[in-house]
Design a protein around this motif. Structure first.
Motif, PDB file in Angstrom:
ATOM      1  N   UNK A   1       0.875  -1.306  -0.032  1.00 23.17           N
ATOM      2  CA  UNK A   1      -0.097   0.125  -0.058  1.00 23.17           C
ATOM      3  C   UNK A   1       0.868   1.140   0.107  1.00 23.17           C
TER       4      UNK A   1
ATOM      5  N   UNK B   1       1.296   5.399  -0.334  1.00 22.05           N
ATOM      6  CA  UNK B   1       0.578   6.635  -0.097  1.00 22.05           C
ATOM      7  C   UNK B   1       1.379   8.099  -0.356  1.00 22.05           C
TER       8      UNK B   1
ATOM      9  N   UNK C   1       1.782  12.087   0.892  1.00 25.50           N
ATOM     10  CA  UNK C   1       1.497  13.200   1.750  1.00 25.50           C
ATOM     11  C   UNK C   1       1.782  14.569   1.125  1.00 25.50           C
TER      12      UNK C   1
ATOM     13  N   UNK D   1      -2.494  13.873   4.112  1.00 30.36           N
ATOM     14  CA  UNK D   1      -2.836  12.665   3.498  1.00 30.36           C
ATOM     15  C   UNK D   1      -3.305  13.425   2.132  1.00 30.36           C
TER      16      UNK D   1
ATOM     17  N   UNK E   1       5.629  13.737   0.130  1.00 26.43           N
ATOM     18  CA  UNK E   1       6.388  12.567   0.803  1.00 26.43           C
ATOM     19  C   UNK E   1       5.841  11.194   0.109  1.00 26.43           C
TER      20      UNK E   1
ATOM     21  N   UNK F   1       3.740   1.064   2.963  1.00 22.93           N
ATOM     22  CA  UNK F   1       3.157   0.112   4.408  1.00 22.93           C
ATOM     23  C   UNK F   1       2.943  -1.448   3.888  1.00 22.93           C
TER      24      UNK F   1
ATOM     25  N   UNK G   1       2.277  -5.029   6.381  1.00 22.52           N
ATOM     26  CA  UNK G   1       1.815  -5.738   7.659  1.00 22.52           C
ATOM     27  C   UNK G   1       0.666  -4.949   8.165  1.00 22.52           C
ATOM     28  N   UNK G   2      -0.103  -4.281   7.282  1.00 20.20           N
ATOM     29  CA  UNK G   2      -1.318  -3.897   7.733  1.00 20.20           C
ATOM     30  C   UNK G   2      -1.297  -2.751   8.575  1.00 20.20           C
ATOM     31  N   UNK G   3      -0.027  -1.964   8.502  1.00 23.05           N
ATOM     32  CA  UNK G   3       0.170  -0.587   9.286  1.00 23.05           C
ATOM     33  C   UNK G   3       0.582  -0.972  10.495  1.00 23.05           C
ATOM     34  N   UNK G   4       0.612  -1.992  11.116  1.00 22.02           N
ATOM     35  CA  UNK G   4       1.372  -2.007  12.422  1.00 22.02           C
ATOM     36  C   UNK G   4       2.784  -1.736  12.546  1.00 22.02           C
ATOM     37  N   UNK G   5       3.474  -1.698  11.436  1.00 24.13           N
ATOM     38  CA  UNK G   5       5.028  -1.681  11.321  1.00 24.13           C
ATOM     39  C   UNK G   5       5.204  -0.220  11.032  1.00 24.13           C
ATOM     40  N   UNK G   6       4.357   0.725  11.028  1.00 25.57           N
ATOM     41  CA  UNK G   6       4.609   1.913  10.677  1.00 25.57           C
ATOM     42  C   UNK G   6       4.644   2.120   9.222  1.00 25.57           C
ATOM     43  N   UNK G   7       4.550   3.695   8.692  1.00 24.54           N
ATOM     44  CA  UNK G   7       4.853   3.833   7.188  1.00 24.54           C
ATOM     45  C   UNK G   7       6.425   3.954   7.170  1.00 24.54           C
TER      46      UNK G   7
ATOM     47  N   UNK H   1       8.809   6.116   4.727  1.00 23.48           N
ATOM     48  CA  UNK H   1       8.572   7.400   4.099  1.00 23.48           C
ATOM     49  C   UNK H   1       9.926   7.551   3.374  1.00 23.48           C
ATOM     50  N   UNK H   2       9.685   8.209   2.121  1.00 27.69           N
ATOM     51  CA  UNK H   2      10.823   8.854   1.484  1.00 27.69           C
ATOM     52  C   UNK H   2      11.237  10.152   2.067  1.00 27.69           C
TER      53      UNK H   2
END
Lengths: 114, 113
Positions: free
Chosen positions: B32, B34, B36, B46, B89, B93, B95-101, B103-104
């Motif tokens: 996934x 995103x 920003x 977002x 940015x 993502x 692992x469903x978001x649990x590991x944090x995003x 970022x570049x």
């Protein structure tokens, strides 16, 4: 609807001191995560809390810690501050935990370590 | 090791033209993505996202394209407006978001009048 609120917005500390930053998420949001932004490294994930439990932590030393309260508000603490800890610390909340979704960021707390 | 790379620190585009911001990633577990947008003295907001099962997502003037085989995504802004001047940015993502995003480092987009 109020956004994510972070306090303080700016603070100056000296090496060796410790600091506590606070974050109030958007009402109803139960997941709170913290990121560190520095010019050289961009945004880096610190940790994420959901229902008062830390579910994951990024690659930061143990001097960085946090907690979440029953009302979802969160604090992060940095002990024994180093010059390299100078950064913008961003808190973000999301309505669900563990699911992919957009994060809602606060304006950040800018920490300067002298 | 940077898993999300934005190789252009800055980009200047004339108002009304198309802005194309690029992002490359190395981790094939990312599912996934995103974008920003960040103005000075504000937190990131977002903009748009895309799941790895799609190759395009559009929202008004903003379109994100994903090329999984090349591990590359791009954000197109058409037409570019002065208010689009900001740092963008790319984030990924797994692992469903649990590991944090992840970022570049961001691309500073400057829209010239």
């Amino acid at each position: 609807k109020a956004g994510v609120t972070q306090t303080p917005r700016y603070l100056i500390k000296t090496r060796g001191q410790q600091v506590t930053l606070s974050c109030s998420p958007i009402s109803g949001h139960r997941s709170v995560s913290w990121y560190q932004q520095t010019p050289g490294q961009g945004l880096q994930f610190l940790f994420e809390y959901f229902s008062e439990t830390q579910r994951n932590k990024g690659n930061f030393p143990g001097r960085f810690s946090g907690r979440q309260f029953s009302n979802s508000r969160s604090e992060m603490n940095v002990s024994t501050l180093e010059l390299g800890d100078s950064a913008l610390y961003l808190c973000a909340s999301s309505p669900v935990g563990g699911e992919t979704g957009e994060l809602f960021f606060g304006e950040g707390s800018r920490l300067t370590v002298l | 090791d940077q898993q999300v790379k934005q190789n252009s620190p800055s980009l200047s585009v004339q108002e009304g033209r198309i802005s194309i911001l690029n992002c490359d990633y190395t981790n094939s577990m990312f599912d996934y993505f995103l974008w920003y947008k960040k103005y000075p003295a504000e937190g990131p907001t977002f903009l748009i996202s895309i799941s790895s099962i799609k190759d395009k997502n559009e929202d008004g003037r903003f379109t994100v394209f994903l090329n999984k085989s090349a591990k590359h995504l791009s954000l197109h802004i058409v037409p570019s407006q002065p208010g689009d001047s900001a740092v963008y940015f790319c984030a990924a993502d797994s692992g469903g978001g649990a590991d944090g995003l992840t970022f570049g480092k961001g691309t500073h987009l400057i829209i010239q009048p």
